[in-house]
Motif scaffolding. Structure first.
Motif, PDB file in Angstrom:
ATOM      1  N   ALA A  72     -23.501  29.269 -41.904  1.00 24.04           N
ATOM      2  CA  ALA A  72     -24.365  27.921 -41.384  1.00 24.04           C
ATOM      3  C   ALA A  72     -24.787  27.984 -40.303  1.00 24.04           C
ATOM      4  CB  ALA A  72     -25.445  26.973 -41.784  1.00 24.04           C
ATOM      5  N   HIS A  73     -26.219  28.364 -39.199  1.00 22.88           N
ATOM      6  CA  HIS A  73     -26.366  28.015 -37.517  1.00 22.88           C
ATOM      7  C   HIS A  73     -26.053  26.488 -37.601  1.00 22.88           C
ATOM      8  CE1 HIS A  73     -27.694  32.186 -37.158  1.00 22.88           C
ATOM      9  NE2 HIS A  73     -27.190  32.619 -36.760  1.00 22.88           N
ATOM     10  N   ILE A  74     -26.231  25.978 -38.647  1.00 23.46           N
ATOM     11  CA  ILE A  74     -26.507  24.353 -38.130  1.00 23.46           C
ATOM     12  C   ILE A  74     -25.239  24.057 -39.142  1.00 23.46           C
ATOM     13  CG2 ILE A  74     -28.079  22.466 -37.843  1.00 23.46           C
ATOM     14  CD1 ILE A  74     -29.799  23.899 -36.783  1.00 23.46           C
ATOM     15  N   SER A  79     -25.586  19.511 -37.442  1.00 27.31           N
ATOM     16  CA  SER A  79     -26.927  18.230 -37.833  1.00 27.31           C
ATOM     17  C   SER A  79     -26.684  16.498 -37.637  1.00 27.31           C
ATOM     18  CB  SER A  79     -26.799  18.579 -39.399  1.00 27.31           C
ATOM     19  OG  SER A  79     -27.898  17.586 -39.905  1.00 27.31           O
ATOM     20  N   ALA A  80     -25.779  16.113 -38.302  1.00 28.30           N
ATOM     21  CA  ALA A  80     -25.224  14.874 -38.270  1.00 28.30           C
ATOM     22  C   ALA A  80     -25.339  14.296 -36.635  1.00 28.30           C
ATOM     23  CB  ALA A  80     -23.771  13.882 -38.961  1.00 28.30           C
ATOM     24  N   LEU A  81     -24.643  14.964 -35.975  1.00 32.37           N
ATOM     25  CA  LEU A  81     -24.551  14.568 -34.988  1.00 32.37           C
ATOM     26  C   LEU A  81     -25.353  14.419 -34.075  1.00 32.37           C
ATOM     27  CD1 LEU A  81     -22.174  14.067 -32.273  1.00 32.37           C
ATOM     28  CD2 LEU A  81     -22.157  16.671 -32.135  1.00 32.37           C
ATOM     29  N   LEU A  82     -26.513  15.590 -34.529  1.00 29.64           N
ATOM     30  CA  LEU A  82     -28.048  15.792 -33.332  1.00 29.64           C
ATOM     31  C   LEU A  82     -28.600  14.456 -34.183  1.00 29.64           C
ATOM     32  CD1 LEU A  82     -28.493  19.672 -33.294  1.00 29.64           C
ATOM     33  CD2 LEU A  82     -27.820  18.092 -31.768  1.00 29.64           C
ATOM     34  N   SER A  83     -28.442  14.335 -34.592  1.00 31.68           N
ATOM     35  CA  SER A  83     -29.617  13.349 -35.808  1.00 31.68           C
ATOM     36  C   SER A  83     -28.430  12.216 -35.480  1.00 31.68           C
ATOM     37  CB  SER A  83     -29.262  13.428 -37.157  1.00 31.68           C
ATOM     38  OG  SER A  83     -29.807  14.334 -37.601  1.00 31.68           O
ATOM     39  N   LEU A  84     -27.733  11.650 -34.806  1.00 30.35           N
ATOM     40  CA  LEU A  84     -26.962  10.117 -34.586  1.00 30.35           C
ATOM     41  C   LEU A  84     -27.423   9.902 -32.705  1.00 30.35           C
ATOM     42  CD1 LEU A  84     -24.304   9.478 -36.716  1.00 30.35           C
ATOM     43  CD2 LEU A  84     -26.380   7.838 -36.569  1.00 30.35           C
ATOM     44  N   THR A  85     -26.885  11.377 -31.821  1.00 30.11           N
ATOM     45  CA  THR A  85     -26.774  11.479 -30.527  1.00 30.11           C
ATOM     46  C   THR A  85     -27.918  10.989 -29.604  1.00 30.11           C
ATOM     47  OG1 THR A  85     -26.475  13.960 -30.628  1.00 30.11           O
ATOM     48  CG2 THR A  85     -24.265  11.577 -31.030  1.00 30.11           C
ATOM     49  N   VAL A  86     -29.166  12.160 -30.229  1.00 32.88           N
ATOM     50  CA  VAL A  86     -30.020  12.410 -29.830  1.00 32.88           C
ATOM     51  C   VAL A  86     -31.061  11.575 -29.520  1.00 32.88           C
ATOM     52  CG1 VAL A  86     -32.587  13.270 -29.559  1.00 32.88           C
ATOM     53  CG2 VAL A  86     -30.267  14.687 -29.738  1.00 32.88           C
ATOM     54  N   PRO A  87     -30.916  10.133 -30.247  1.00 31.76           N
ATOM     55  CA  PRO A  87     -31.897   9.377 -30.355  1.00 31.76           C
ATOM     56  C   PRO A  87     -31.128   8.521 -29.742  1.00 31.76           C
ATOM     57  CG  PRO A  87     -32.104  10.438 -32.739  1.00 31.76           C
ATOM     58  CD  PRO A  87     -31.076  10.594 -32.284  1.00 31.76           C
ATOM     59  N   THR A  88     -29.889   8.378 -29.808  1.00 31.93           N
ATOM     60  CA  THR A  88     -28.981   7.435 -29.213  1.00 31.93           C
ATOM     61  C   THR A  88     -29.340   7.524 -27.662  1.00 31.93           C
ATOM     62  OG1 THR A  88     -27.497   7.143 -30.916  1.00 31.93           O
ATOM     63  CG2 THR A  88     -26.330   6.540 -29.430  1.00 31.93           C
ATOM     64  N   ILE A  89     -29.306   8.560 -26.924  1.00 29.24           N
ATOM     65  CA  ILE A  89     -29.760   8.859 -25.387  1.00 29.24           C
ATOM     66  C   ILE A  89     -31.394   8.474 -25.809  1.00 29.24           C
ATOM     67  CG2 ILE A  89     -30.057  10.523 -23.903  1.00 29.24           C
ATOM     68  CD1 ILE A  89     -27.679  11.770 -26.038  1.00 29.24           C
ATOM     69  N   VAL A  90     -31.949   8.555 -26.144  1.00 25.88           N
ATOM     70  CA  VAL A  90     -33.053   8.325 -26.134  1.00 25.88           C
ATOM     71  C   VAL A  90     -33.674   6.782 -25.594  1.00 25.88           C
ATOM     72  CG1 VAL A  90     -35.854   7.996 -26.746  1.00 25.88           C
ATOM     73  CG2 VAL A  90     -34.352  10.090 -26.891  1.00 25.88           C
ATOM     74  N   PHE A  91     -33.146   5.805 -26.603  1.00 27.94           N
ATOM     75  CA  PHE A  91     -32.836   3.993 -26.485  1.00 27.94           C
ATOM     76  C   PHE A  91     -32.207   3.762 -25.274  1.00 27.94           C
ATOM     77  CE2 PHE A  91     -32.327   4.819 -31.579  1.00 27.94           C
ATOM     78  CZ  PHE A  91     -33.636   4.877 -31.554  1.00 27.94           C
ATOM     79  N   LEU A  92     -30.685   4.484 -25.290  1.00 25.14           N
ATOM     80  CA  LEU A  92     -30.220   4.261 -23.766  1.00 25.14           C
ATOM     81  C   LEU A  92     -30.751   4.471 -22.227  1.00 25.14           C
ATOM     82  CD1 LEU A  92     -26.846   5.687 -25.029  1.00 25.14           C
ATOM     83  CD2 LEU A  92     -27.434   2.844 -24.683  1.00 25.14           C
ATOM     84  N   LEU A  93     -31.626   6.095 -22.968  1.00 29.22           N
ATOM     85  CA  LEU A  93     -32.529   5.653 -21.055  1.00 29.22           C
ATOM     86  C   LEU A  93     -34.117   4.650 -21.218  1.00 29.22           C
ATOM     87  CD1 LEU A  93     -32.539   9.454 -20.976  1.00 29.22           C
ATOM     88  CD2 LEU A  93     -31.412   8.314 -19.579  1.00 29.22           C
ATOM     89  N   ALA A 189     -32.806  14.637 -40.536  1.00 29.82           N
ATOM     90  CA  ALA A 189     -33.357  15.232 -38.467  1.00 29.82           C
ATOM     91  C   ALA A 189     -34.514  14.399 -38.670  1.00 29.82           C
ATOM     92  CB  ALA A 189     -33.991  16.758 -39.168  1.00 29.82           C
ATOM     93  N   PHE A 190     -35.132  14.175 -39.913  1.00 27.33           N
ATOM     94  CA  PHE A 190     -37.177  14.087 -40.076  1.00 27.33           C
ATOM     95  C   PHE A 190     -36.160  12.763 -39.770  1.00 27.33           C
ATOM     96  CE2 PHE A 190     -38.830  17.573 -41.013  1.00 27.33           C
ATOM     97  CZ  PHE A 190     -39.669  17.859 -40.090  1.00 27.33           C
ATOM     98  N   SER A 191     -36.069  11.820 -40.870  1.00 27.01           N
ATOM     99  CA  SER A 191     -35.461  10.569 -41.006  1.00 27.01           C
ATOM    100  C   SER A 191     -35.630  10.427 -39.534  1.00 27.01           C
ATOM    101  CB  SER A 191     -34.377   9.883 -41.824  1.00 27.01           C
ATOM    102  OG  SER A 191     -33.167  10.097 -40.703  1.00 27.01           O
ATOM    103  N   THR A 192     -34.361  10.468 -38.534  1.00 27.58           N
ATOM    104  CA  THR A 192     -33.843   9.708 -37.205  1.00 27.58           C
ATOM    105  C   THR A 192     -35.780  10.140 -36.398  1.00 27.58           C
ATOM    106  OG1 THR A 192     -32.342  11.460 -36.702  1.00 27.58           O
ATOM    107  CG2 THR A 192     -31.629   9.651 -37.666  1.00 27.58           C
ATOM    108  N   GLY A 193     -35.161  12.034 -36.403  1.00 23.20           N
ATOM    109  CA  GLY A 193     -36.287  12.151 -35.239  1.00 23.20           C
ATOM    110  C   GLY A 193     -37.424  11.579 -35.293  1.00 23.20           C
ATOM    111  N   LEU A 194     -38.315  10.810 -36.803  1.00 26.46           N
ATOM    112  CA  LEU A 194     -39.554  10.394 -36.732  1.00 26.46           C
ATOM    113  C   LEU A 194     -39.759   8.848 -36.102  1.00 26.46           C
ATOM    114  CD1 LEU A 194     -42.289   9.898 -37.275  1.00 26.46           C
ATOM    115  CD2 LEU A 194     -41.846   9.085 -39.998  1.00 26.46           C
ATOM    116  N   PHE A 195     -38.414   8.204 -36.910  1.00 28.20           N
ATOM    117  CA  PHE A 195     -37.675   6.613 -36.511  1.00 28.20           C
ATOM    118  C   PHE A 195     -38.042   6.933 -34.575  1.00 28.20           C
ATOM    119  CE2 PHE A 195     -35.777   3.413 -34.955  1.00 28.20           C
ATOM    120  CZ  PHE A 195     -35.790   2.738 -35.381  1.00 28.20           C
TER     121      PHE A 195
END
Length: 310
Positions: A72-74, A79-93, A189-195
């Motif tokens: 698998a490419h992902i 997948s779990a790391l992206l779903s957690l870290t990307v939103p957290t970075i957005v919240f911090l910024l 991805a959609f749960s944290t992405g939509l949030f």
């Protein structure tokens, strides 16, 4: 800015003890949900899935489950790391401007609400419903000599259907290949992405009563683009069928919206969807009449009379 609290008097960041008193039920629930998810994940599939290998004329019966097994490419960890870290970075910024303990606290807690709920829901569905992944036959490696010789009889009309007992491949991969529906990567991805999209919409006042600049629309929708790319890549890699991905996206959308409304005063109401909620003190909406979607409303509260949690 004023902060909302249980007794209405806490206008500063809470102490660790005060925070723990408010947050311990959620922390305990996280542990319980995680334990449920891990327990169900390690269970064997609840139902036997039957499949055909050959038709009457000797051709491959189900080419939709005969894709090659490829790496698998992902992978799951990414997948779990992206779903957690990307939103957290957005919240911090965004805290550069928002500067709110309760906003960041609720954003993190709400993201975990969405992610854990989606994860447990999808793992239960995989266990009960499951399904054959597109690369199932490649992983199964059915015992062809036994099938051709007739020493292994199938079930159904003319004995055409077989169970996983005919497989000779790696048992762990076979178990995974029996649990295709729904897509867990896509649900996460959609749960944290939509949030995150809803969070950006609330802070940028994208869908409000004034016309925003175009870049805000692009920024707010990027987390959803990530979910679509993850789901699409899973189809290309032969790990999921399209309907697995659609189901996973549906789970993520429902949990993302539900989680956001749990921790913020609104989802679509631009007058209050940026306001984090504190569990012991309900937020009153009556004073929002006439509030406008200005820059002040985006970052500092909808009106000077608000008693915001910041």
């Amino acid at each position: 800015m004023t902060e909302q609290s249980g007794d209405g008097s806490l206008n500063k960041r809470p102490t660790f003890g005060q925070w723990l008193k408010i947050s311990w039920p959620d922390l305990l629930t996280y542990l319980v949900m995680g334990a449920i998810g891990l327990t169900v994940f390690n269970l064997p599939p609840a139902q036997t899935r039957r499949f055909r290998v050959y038709t009457f004329d000797g051709s491959i019966s189900s080419p939709e489950i005969a894709y090659p097994y490829e790496k698998a490419h992902i992978p799951t960890w990414l997948s779990a790391l992206l779903s957690l870290t990307v939103p957290t970075i957005v919240f911090l910024l965004l805290q550069i401007r928002v500067r709110s303990f309760w906003d960041f606290n609720n954003a993190i807690f709400g993201m975990l609400y969405a992610l854990l709920t989606a994860a447990v829901f999808q793992v239960i569905l995989k266990w009960i419903i499951g399904g054959l992944r597109p690369h199932f036959l490649a992983v199964c490696q059915p015992d062809i000599p036994r099938i051709i010789s007739g020493s292994q009889l199938g079930t159904g009309y003319d004995g055409m259907y077989y169970e996983a007992s005919i497989c000779t491949g790696d048992r762990a991969r076979i178990k995974e290949a029996l649990q295709s529906f729904p897509s867990g990567h896509t649900a996460a991805a959609f749960s944290t992405g939509l949030f995150t999209t809803l969070y950006l919409n609330a802070k940028l006042k994208l869908w409000a009563n004034c016309r925003p600049v175009y870049w805000k629309l692009i920024v707010a929708l990027l987390p959803l683009l990530g979910g679509v790319l993850i789901g699409g890549q899973l189809i290309i890699d032969g790990y999921h069928h399209w309907y697995d991905v659609i189901a996973g996206a549906g789970i993520g959308i429902v949990t993302g919206i539900g989680a956001y409304r749990t921790v913020y005063a609104g989802v679509w109401d631009w007058r209050c969807n940026h306001i984090p909620l504190v569990r012991s003190c309900p937020y009153e909406h009556a004073h929002l009449q006439g509030a406008s979607a200005t820059r002040k409303a985006s970052w500092r509260g909808a009106a000077a009379t608000e008693s915001n949690a910041t």
